[in-house]
Design an enzyme around this catalytic site. Structure first.
Site, short mmCIF file in Angstrom:
data_model
loop_
_atom_site.label_atom_id
_atom_site.label_comp_id
_atom_site.label_asym_id
_atom_site.label_seq_id
_atom_site.Cartn_x
_atom_site.Cartn_y
_atom_site.Cartn_z
N HIS A 111 47.45 63.22 23.18
CA HIS A 111 48.33 64.29 23.93
C HIS A 111 49.60 63.90 24.09
CE1 HIS A 111 44.17 65.67 24.36
NE2 HIS A 111 44.47 67.06 24.26
N ARG A 124 55.62 61.80 27.51
CA ARG A 124 54.76 60.49 27.22
C ARG A 124 53.67 60.89 26.16
NH1 ARG A 124 49.51 60.42 30.29
NH2 ARG A 124 50.27 61.96 31.45
N TYR A 125 53.67 60.17 25.16
CA TYR A 125 52.68 60.49 24.23
C TYR A 125 51.34 59.49 24.55
CZ TYR A 125 55.62 62.70 21.19
OH TYR A 125 56.84 63.75 20.68
N CYS A 126 50.43 60.09 25.01
CA CYS A 126 49.22 59.26 25.49
C CYS A 126 47.92 59.48 24.42
CB CYS A 126 48.73 60.25 26.91
SG CYS A 126 47.32 59.68 27.77
N ILE A 127 48.10 58.16 24.00
CA ILE A 127 47.19 58.06 22.59
C ILE A 127 46.07 57.26 22.63
CG2 ILE A 127 47.50 57.44 20.12
CD1 ILE A 127 49.51 59.71 21.07
#
Length: 157
Positions: A111, A124-127
């Site tokens: 997300h 913040r690309y939380c991968i």
């Protein structure tokens, strides 16, 4: 992987994916799963290189944009320039979140949230680590990602 290879990608069958991926990779990428915080391979990974989709190999993120958000998942301020990600609104936990998927394989990655470093765009690309494969800077050429070496030019390492 060349640009032509990326655009010609054909997603493997579900059976092929089950055979090729680990159970957590399959659950995350194919069924919108989430690995437990602080358990993935890359949440505290600190080497120069790029992160690619574990299914298609399409380039997604650079270590130059990775930072410690304290959340237990790999976090990035942006994707690699000119990388196409698909974003969808996800209500699975009772409120709207923006899901991020790879363009070629349609793999669930994680997300994106608007709480990243303001001086780096605020995202913040939380991968999920399980959705990624890391390609070290020293292996970019050998693995067909030589065009991404330019991202690191001029950087003292």
């Amino acid at each position: 992987m060349t640009q032509d290879t990326k655009t010609d990608f054909q997603k493997p069958s579900d059976n092929d994916l089950r055979e090729r991926l680990t159970p957590i990779q399959y659950q995350v990428t194919q069924h919108e799963g989430t690995e437990r915080a602080f358990t993935g391979e890359y949440w505290d990974h600190d080497e120069d290189g790029i992160y690619v989709d574990v299914v298609s190999g399409e380039p997604l993120f650079s270590s130059l944009d990775k930072y410690d958000a304290g959340c237990g998942w790999p976090s990035f301020t942006q994707p690699i320039p000119d990388v196409a990600l698909t974003e969808n609104t996800d209500y699975k936990i009772g409120y709207a979140r923006t899901e991020v998927r790879s363009a070629s394989a349609d793999s669930h990655l994680g997300h994106v949230f608007p709480d990243g470093p303001r001086d780096r765009g605020g995202l913040r690309y939380c991968i999920n680590s399980a959705a990624l494969r890391f390609v070290p800077l020293s292996e970019l050429d050998a693995q067909g990602y030589g065009q991404y070496r330019a991202l690191f030019e001029g950087r003292q390492g």
